[in-house]
Design a protein around this motif. Sequence first.
Motif, short mmCIF file in Angstrom:
data_model
loop_
_atom_site.label_atom_id
_atom_site.label_comp_id
_atom_site.label_asym_id
_atom_site.label_seq_id
_atom_site.Cartn_x
_atom_site.Cartn_y
_atom_site.Cartn_z
N SER A 105 -22.33 19.66 -35.08
CA SER A 105 -22.64 19.01 -36.36
C SER A 105 -21.38 18.91 -37.20
CB SER A 105 -23.71 19.80 -37.13
OG SER A 105 -24.91 19.89 -36.41
N PHE A 106 -21.18 17.74 -37.79
CA PHE A 106 -20.10 17.53 -38.75
C PHE A 106 -20.72 17.21 -40.10
CE2 PHE A 106 -17.54 14.45 -41.14
CZ PHE A 106 -16.41 15.23 -41.38
N VAL A 107 -20.32 17.96 -41.13
CA VAL A 107 -20.86 17.78 -42.47
C VAL A 107 -19.72 17.67 -43.47
CG1 VAL A 107 -22.33 18.73 -44.28
CG2 VAL A 107 -22.93 19.11 -41.89
N ASP A 108 -19.68 16.57 -44.17
CA ASP A 108 -18.75 16.40 -45.29
C ASP A 108 -19.57 16.45 -46.56
OD1 ASP A 108 -16.70 15.76 -47.02
OD2 ASP A 108 -16.76 13.61 -46.57
N SER A 109 -19.50 17.57 -47.28
CA SER A 109 -20.36 17.78 -48.44
C SER A 109 -19.55 18.21 -49.64
CB SER A 109 -21.42 18.84 -48.13
OG SER A 109 -22.25 19.09 -49.25
N LYS A 110 -19.83 17.60 -50.77
CA LYS A 110 -19.22 17.99 -52.05
C LYS A 110 -20.26 17.83 -53.14
CE LYS A 110 -14.33 17.13 -51.07
NZ LYS A 110 -13.09 16.43 -51.50
N ARG A 111 -20.21 18.74 -54.10
CA ARG A 111 -21.14 18.66 -55.23
C ARG A 111 -20.56 19.39 -56.43
NH1 ARG A 111 -26.52 22.02 -53.75
NH2 ARG A 111 -26.68 20.52 -52.04
N SER A 112 -20.90 18.90 -57.61
CA SER A 112 -20.63 19.63 -58.85
C SER A 112 -21.93 20.35 -59.20
CB SER A 112 -20.20 18.67 -59.96
OG SER A 112 -21.19 17.69 -60.21
N PHE A 113 -21.90 21.66 -59.22
CA PHE A 113 -23.11 22.45 -59.43
C PHE A 113 -22.71 23.83 -59.91
CE2 PHE A 113 -21.53 23.98 -55.54
CZ PHE A 113 -22.22 25.09 -55.11
N ASN A 114 -23.71 24.59 -60.36
CA ASN A 114 -23.48 25.95 -60.86
C ASN A 114 -22.36 25.96 -61.88
OD1 ASN A 114 -25.55 26.59 -59.17
ND2 ASN A 114 -24.40 28.01 -57.88
N GLN A 115 -21.35 26.83 -61.70
CA GLN A 115 -20.29 26.96 -62.69
C GLN A 115 -19.12 26.01 -62.45
OE1 GLN A 115 -20.87 28.94 -60.15
NE2 GLN A 115 -19.13 30.22 -59.56
N PHE A 116 -19.19 25.19 -61.39
CA PHE A 116 -18.06 24.35 -61.03
C PHE A 116 -18.03 23.08 -61.88
CE2 PHE A 116 -19.24 26.75 -57.19
CZ PHE A 116 -18.06 27.46 -57.02
N THR A 117 -16.86 22.75 -62.37
CA THR A 117 -16.71 21.57 -63.24
C THR A 117 -16.32 20.33 -62.46
OG1 THR A 117 -14.39 22.16 -63.68
CG2 THR A 117 -16.07 23.04 -65.19
N THR A 118 -15.88 20.50 -61.22
CA THR A 118 -15.51 19.37 -60.37
C THR A 118 -16.37 19.40 -59.10
OG1 THR A 118 -13.78 20.67 -59.26
CG2 THR A 118 -13.14 19.40 -61.22
N GLN A 119 -16.32 18.32 -58.33
CA GLN A 119 -17.04 18.30 -57.06
C GLN A 119 -16.26 19.10 -56.03
OE1 GLN A 119 -18.42 14.62 -55.49
NE2 GLN A 119 -19.78 14.19 -57.21
N VAL A 120 -16.93 20.11 -55.45
CA VAL A 120 -16.27 21.01 -54.50
C VAL A 120 -17.11 21.09 -53.23
CG1 VAL A 120 -15.23 22.39 -56.35
CG2 VAL A 120 -17.49 23.03 -55.46
N GLN A 121 -16.46 21.54 -52.16
CA GLN A 121 -17.19 21.83 -50.92
C GLN A 121 -17.91 23.17 -51.11
OE1 GLN A 121 -14.81 21.96 -47.34
NE2 GLN A 121 -16.42 22.96 -46.16
N PRO A 122 -19.24 23.19 -51.03
CA PRO A 122 -19.97 24.44 -51.27
C PRO A 122 -19.61 25.51 -50.25
CG PRO A 122 -21.45 22.54 -51.31
CD PRO A 122 -20.15 22.06 -50.76
N ASP A 123 -19.78 26.77 -50.65
CA ASP A 123 -19.44 27.88 -49.76
C ASP A 123 -20.49 28.12 -48.68
OD1 ASP A 123 -21.45 28.82 -51.35
OD2 ASP A 123 -20.41 30.61 -52.04
N PHE A 124 -21.51 27.25 -48.61
CA PHE A 124 -22.53 27.36 -47.56
C PHE A 124 -22.53 26.12 -46.66
CE2 PHE A 124 -24.44 26.16 -51.68
CZ PHE A 124 -24.78 24.84 -51.42
N ALA A 125 -21.46 25.33 -46.69
CA ALA A 125 -21.45 24.06 -45.94
C ALA A 125 -20.15 23.89 -45.16
CB ALA A 125 -21.66 22.89 -46.89
N PRO A 126 -19.96 24.65 -44.07
CA PRO A 126 -18.77 24.41 -43.23
C PRO A 126 -18.81 23.00 -42.64
CG PRO A 126 -20.34 25.87 -42.13
CD PRO A 126 -20.82 25.70 -43.53
#
Length: 719
Positions: free
Chosen positions: A573-594
Amino acid sequence: MNPKLLLFFLLFLLQTTGNAQVLLSGRVLDEKNRPLPGVNVYIKGSFDGSSTDTEGKFSFTTSEKGTQLIVFSMMGFSSQEQVITLGEKEVSLPDVFLGEEFNQLNAVTISAGAIEASDEKKSVILRPLDIVTTPSAMGDIVGAFQTLPGTSTVGNDGRLFVRGGDASEVGIYIDGMRVGNAYGTTAGNVPTRTRFNPNLFKGTFFSTGGYSAEYGQALSSALALNTKDLAIRSQGDLSVMSVGGGYSHTLANEKRSLTVSGNIFDLKPYQNLVKQDFDWERAPYGVDLEVAAQQKTAKGGLWKILARTEKGGMELWQAQPGIEGRGVLIDLTNTYSYAQTNWRKAYQSGWSLFAGLSYSHNTDLINLDGVNLKRTNQLTHGKFSAVYDFTEKISANNGVEYFRNDYQEALVLEGFKRNFGENQLYLYSEWDLYLSQNLVFRGGFRAGTSTLADQNWLDPRASLAYKISENGTLSLATGRFQQMPPENFRVLNPALQNTVSEHLILNYLYQKEGRTFRAEAFHKSYDKLIRFEGIPQNPQNLRNEGEGFARGFDVFFRDRETLKNTDYWVTYSFVDSKRSFNQFTTQVQPDFAPRHNLSVVVKHFVVPMKSQLGLSWSFNDGLTYTDPNLPGEMNSKTGTFQNLSLSWSYLPRPNLIIHGAVTNVLGHENIFGYSFAQNPNEQGQFESLPIGQGAPRFLFLGIFFTISKDKNANQLNNL
């Protein structure tokens, strides 16, 4: 010639000429107005008839009179009967149209986002037996599903993460009923497991997205577990394991069955023998009791009851970066109860009805370094659905659901508490249209309302599948999915609205003679995710302002034919994921999405040794984390995750199974992130500690013994 014989022939000819013959003629076409050659046309209950020619035409004579039934039949098409009246004149019938016959076994099915896992389905991807015998799963349902496409292994969590989504974005159902708190409560960075034993289930439906309108309130995925109908025999099952033991007893006949199970586990003896990297004050322990009953009702109905209660806990010292000593003591006690009943029945008229009611209750007592916190969750779910087959090509699934959700947090000594209660009501409708043997369309919607959020919504969903070859199917699925934020956020801001995701999935599925190949591309958008200031343990100013995306593809190949007595599957599986959520002010790769996830599972049965040998290997390219010593958010990444696991199942006698397994055989040092001090040291650096595994590897040994009149019976017979 014999005079008597001559007289007989004369009388026969006179009788025949006396019965006037009527000529029947007509033409048979398919649904596209094309001639159908080879259609059998005959008068029911007689020997009169013929077949259509290359132009679809037929003609034949008959001596039948009055009202008759004329039958049109051809393999691959639905038969048709017409009432005709025969007199003295020639009968020319209007054009007859035959529709393509729908066959459940051969018709195309929608596979986009869906992974069926039932022995009753043609598409068998993962069976209950696979869950038990996958080495890395250690008998955990989610552990086995982490080897399937679209999933990611987050080793310090243990829950199911699907295509860039958080584990809270996966809905878990048993017999169509939502399960609250499906995972056991655990301390931070200590992986959890699902509460339910895989022996309960006959099959599963796992969706990686684009799932049916029947399931809702989950942004990423639905995992539906279906319990057994009736037990096949009366028997007792005794288990003695390195982590505990249990006994299950089943009473069964042709109309009803009852299974009562009890288990106890305690990791303390095991941890005294095997060195641990975690600093345990009290190793995890627990006890559970479970009852499952099934009853056939009048005229083909089935009624089920499932009830479970359990209690467990743990005490753990968690070291703090930059602080000497053992750290913070976490003392956790959990009690949990789940009960449900459901009834279903299929009628000859085309109706299939289902009614169910479930209740989940979870209580956590947490002592965090002297602070006593009590957390209570309750979920009640009622559901009624009706499926009606208008024809063999048109089917509708309509239903209504009600949820009551109550949540409370309390500081016991301080007498402070906060809570909320809400009601949610849902309506859904979904239609399957088999446009041909090779083309099916599914369309529907799910509508909901929340009293706490004061919000109403309507989510459309659609899928299309086309059978491009005898063994290959191409599917497309799209839809909108909504989910209320986690309870610990809603209790702080009850006005929070739904988070939203839209899915688009393209799938190709090939199946032939024990081989399955599945390739799927997807795109998910996220909107109205929760954002806040501060840290996750103490969030401030919660609001629906986040957004993001997840896109990628996954491939899956399983082969049970090429190698004798061998079953294996490979997933990437290949996953390219980014989101602005929780305390993050920019779109980041979540720590649960290798981004890269790979797994290989191999099982081989050695007949002379009466043994099944298993191997599983999992890999991902590491998890992101924020290093406060560097600029930016999610600016660092751990090393790769690798886990090679082995298992050996030995059957010295049919009713005796000895099973051993070991995870992370090579002892790979898997790091899942780092915890950092809240303040810098004298050198201006934030000190850190790695978040790793509880031990380099885990060993399991179990002995399973079945007591039954059938001496060949064992626990595997039920899977």
